[in-house]
Design a protein around this motif. Structure first.
Motif, PDB file in Angstrom:
ATOM      1  N   ARG A  48       0.818  -1.219   0.000  1.00 33.76           N
ATOM      2  CA  ARG A  48       0.000   0.000   0.000  1.00 33.76           C
ATOM      3  C   ARG A  48       0.848   1.264   0.000  1.00 33.76           C
ATOM      4  O   ARG A  48       0.328   2.356   0.142  1.00 33.76           O
ATOM      5  N   SER A  49       2.131   1.116  -0.161  1.00 37.38           N
ATOM      6  CA  SER A  49       3.037   2.240   0.065  1.00 37.38           C
ATOM      7  C   SER A  49       3.243   3.144  -1.139  1.00 37.38           C
ATOM      8  O   SER A  49       3.936   4.142  -1.029  1.00 37.38           O
ATOM      9  N   GLN A  50       2.687   2.819  -2.269  1.00 34.39           N
ATOM     10  CA  GLN A  50       2.901   3.624  -3.464  1.00 34.39           C
ATOM     11  C   GLN A  50       1.934   4.789  -3.537  1.00 34.39           C
ATOM     12  O   GLN A  50       0.735   4.623  -3.358  1.00 34.39           O
ATOM     13  N   ILE A  51       2.473   5.947  -3.787  1.00 36.76           N
ATOM     14  CA  ILE A  51       1.649   7.120  -4.035  1.00 36.76           C
ATOM     15  C   ILE A  51       1.596   7.294  -5.546  1.00 36.76           C
ATOM     16  O   ILE A  51       2.610   7.513  -6.194  1.00 36.76           O
ATOM     17  N   ILE A  52       0.434   7.138  -6.093  1.00 39.70           N
ATOM     18  CA  ILE A  52       0.272   7.231  -7.541  1.00 39.70           C
ATOM     19  C   ILE A  52      -0.391   8.564  -7.847  1.00 39.70           C
ATOM     20  O   ILE A  52      -1.450   8.872  -7.311  1.00 39.70           O
ATOM     21  N   VAL A  53       0.248   9.329  -8.694  1.00 42.43           N
ATOM     22  CA  VAL A  53      -0.292  10.631  -9.058  1.00 42.43           C
ATOM     23  C   VAL A  53      -1.402  10.406 -10.085  1.00 42.43           C
ATOM     24  O   VAL A  53      -1.185   9.845 -11.153  1.00 42.43           O
ATOM     25  N   ASP A  54      -2.605  10.856  -9.740  1.00 43.31           N
ATOM     26  CA  ASP A  54      -3.774  10.624 -10.583  1.00 43.31           C
ATOM     27  C   ASP A  54      -3.608  11.180 -11.992  1.00 43.31           C
ATOM     28  O   ASP A  54      -4.111  10.609 -12.950  1.00 43.31           O
ATOM     29  N   VAL A  55      -2.919  12.278 -12.126  1.00 35.00           N
ATOM     30  CA  VAL A  55      -2.776  12.915 -13.435  1.00 35.00           C
ATOM     31  C   VAL A  55      -2.113  11.963 -14.427  1.00 35.00           C
ATOM     32  O   VAL A  55      -2.480  11.918 -15.600  1.00 35.00           O
ATOM     33  N   PHE A  56      -1.153  11.177 -13.960  1.00 36.14           N
ATOM     34  CA  PHE A  56      -0.423  10.283 -14.849  1.00 36.14           C
ATOM     35  C   PHE A  56      -1.100   8.938 -15.035  1.00 36.14           C
ATOM     36  O   PHE A  56      -0.922   8.283 -16.057  1.00 36.14           O
ATOM     37  N   THR A  57      -1.868   8.502 -14.054  1.00 35.65           N
ATOM     38  CA  THR A  57      -2.373   7.131 -14.113  1.00 35.65           C
ATOM     39  C   THR A  57      -3.872   6.995 -14.317  1.00 35.65           C
ATOM     40  O   THR A  57      -4.339   5.892 -14.574  1.00 35.65           O
ATOM     41  N   GLN A  58      -4.641   8.045 -14.210  1.00 32.37           N
ATOM     42  CA  GLN A  58      -6.092   7.873 -14.252  1.00 32.37           C
ATOM     43  C   GLN A  58      -6.582   7.366 -15.603  1.00 32.37           C
ATOM     44  O   GLN A  58      -7.594   6.695 -15.670  1.00 32.37           O
ATOM     45  N   LYS A  59      -5.901   7.654 -16.681  1.00 30.56           N
ATOM     46  CA  LYS A  59      -6.322   7.175 -18.000  1.00 30.56           C
ATOM     47  C   LYS A  59      -5.656   5.858 -18.392  1.00 30.56           C
ATOM     48  O   LYS A  59      -5.970   5.306 -19.443  1.00 30.56           O
ATOM     49  N   MET A  60      -4.741   5.374 -17.580  1.00 29.50           N
ATOM     50  CA  MET A  60      -4.029   4.134 -17.907  1.00 29.50           C
ATOM     51  C   MET A  60      -4.924   2.920 -17.667  1.00 29.50           C
ATOM     52  O   MET A  60      -5.691   2.902 -16.711  1.00 29.50           O
ATOM     53  N   PRO A  61      -4.754   1.918 -18.487  1.00 28.58           N
ATOM     54  CA  PRO A  61      -5.462   0.658 -18.211  1.00 28.58           C
ATOM     55  C   PRO A  61      -4.927   0.020 -16.924  1.00 28.58           C
ATOM     56  O   PRO A  61      -3.772   0.203 -16.559  1.00 28.58           O
ATOM     57  N   LYS A  62      -5.807  -0.717 -16.277  1.00 27.70           N
ATOM     58  CA  LYS A  62      -5.437  -1.348 -15.014  1.00 27.70           C
ATOM     59  C   LYS A  62      -4.264  -2.309 -15.194  1.00 27.70           C
ATOM     60  O   LYS A  62      -3.436  -2.444 -14.292  1.00 27.70           O
ATOM     61  N   ALA A  63      -4.157  -2.950 -16.340  1.00 28.52           N
ATOM     62  CA  ALA A  63      -3.059  -3.895 -16.571  1.00 28.52           C
ATOM     63  C   ALA A  63      -1.708  -3.189 -16.551  1.00 28.52           C
ATOM     64  O   ALA A  63      -0.739  -3.700 -15.983  1.00 28.52           O
ATOM     65  N   ILE A  64      -1.636  -2.009 -17.130  1.00 30.84           N
ATOM     66  CA  ILE A  64      -0.375  -1.258 -17.142  1.00 30.84           C
ATOM     67  C   ILE A  64      -0.054  -0.761 -15.738  1.00 30.84           C
ATOM     68  O   ILE A  64       1.098  -0.801 -15.296  1.00 30.84           O
ATOM     69  N   LYS A  65      -1.081  -0.308 -15.019  1.00 26.65           N
ATOM     70  CA  LYS A  65      -0.862   0.107 -13.635  1.00 26.65           C
ATOM     71  C   LYS A  65      -0.334  -1.068 -12.805  1.00 26.65           C
ATOM     72  O   LYS A  65       0.559  -0.900 -11.981  1.00 26.65           O
ATOM     73  N   GLY A  66      -0.910  -2.244 -13.015  1.00 25.45           N
ATOM     74  CA  GLY A  66      -0.459  -3.435 -12.296  1.00 25.45           C
ATOM     75  C   GLY A  66       0.974  -3.783 -12.624  1.00 25.45           C
ATOM     76  O   GLY A  66       1.762  -4.132 -11.745  1.00 25.45           O
ATOM     77  N   TYR A  67       1.330  -3.676 -13.899  1.00 22.72           N
ATOM     78  CA  TYR A  67       2.700  -3.955 -14.316  1.00 22.72           C
ATOM     79  C   TYR A  67       3.665  -2.971 -13.657  1.00 22.72           C
ATOM     80  O   TYR A  67       4.724  -3.366 -13.158  1.00 22.72           O
TER      81      TYR A  67
END
Length: 175
Positions: free
Chosen positions: A76-95
């Motif tokens: 749970r330690s990752q801070i993901i910036v919404d601007v960069f990841t909100q349009k990404m597919p879940k598979a790429i985020k998982g990778y």
């Protein structure tokens, strides 16, 4: 895979316990130290009880608490910036999350190795703490063990992410 998931959960709970005990010790030492200083002040110096090495005790147990918390909640330690990841597919985020977990695995190994070498140096050169004159070896070994638990959990979580594609997503959890 079920074995690895159970092992990861067990390590997480162990680290939560270690972190919790460390925080309780920090609070108790701080309360005892502040109370003793207050009594010293109230009695005009007649009661001279103090907690020796309270700053050391608190600082080393804070180290244990932080390392344990990092190992307990690494997924749970990752801070993901919404601007960069909100349009990404879940598979790429998982990778990406799997790669980050592998990074934490390597960081945990480096910490473990460095702290283990510091423990050996503490034995060889007789390193002790400043106030209490305790050997630094057990402090380094406990820190190395917690770092190793971080590495193990990170590797397990990385394998889990790469196999299933499932990961803790703060955006979906509302955190």
């Amino acid at each position: 895979m079920i074995f690895l998931t159970k092992l990861s959960t067990l390590i997480s709970r162990l680290c939560q316990f270690i972190g919790g005990i460390s925080l309780v010790i920090i609070v108790l030492v701080t309360i005892l130290d502040v109370g003793a200083r207050y009594i010293f002040k109230l009695t005009g110096g007649d009661m001279g009880f103090t907690v020796k090495g309270s700053v050391e005790i608190v600082s080393y147990f804070m180290l244990f608490a932080l390392l344990a918390a990092f190992a307990a909640y690494v997924e749970r330690s990752q801070i993901i910036v919404d601007v960069f990841t909100q349009k990404m597919p879940k598979a790429i985020k998982g990778y990406m999350m799997g790669i980050f977990m592998m990074g934490f695995f390597f960081i945990g190994l480096v910490f473990t190795w460095g702290l283990y070498e510091s423990a050996l140096d503490a034995i060889e050169f007789g390193k002790v703490t400043q106030d209490l004159r305790l050997s630094m070896m057990p402090i380094y070994l406990i820190s190395a063990a917690l770092s190793l638990l971080l590495a193990i959990r990170s590797l397990i979580e990385s394998i889990n992410i790469f196999r299933t594609g499932e990961f803790f997503d703060a955006e979906e959890a509302g955190a």
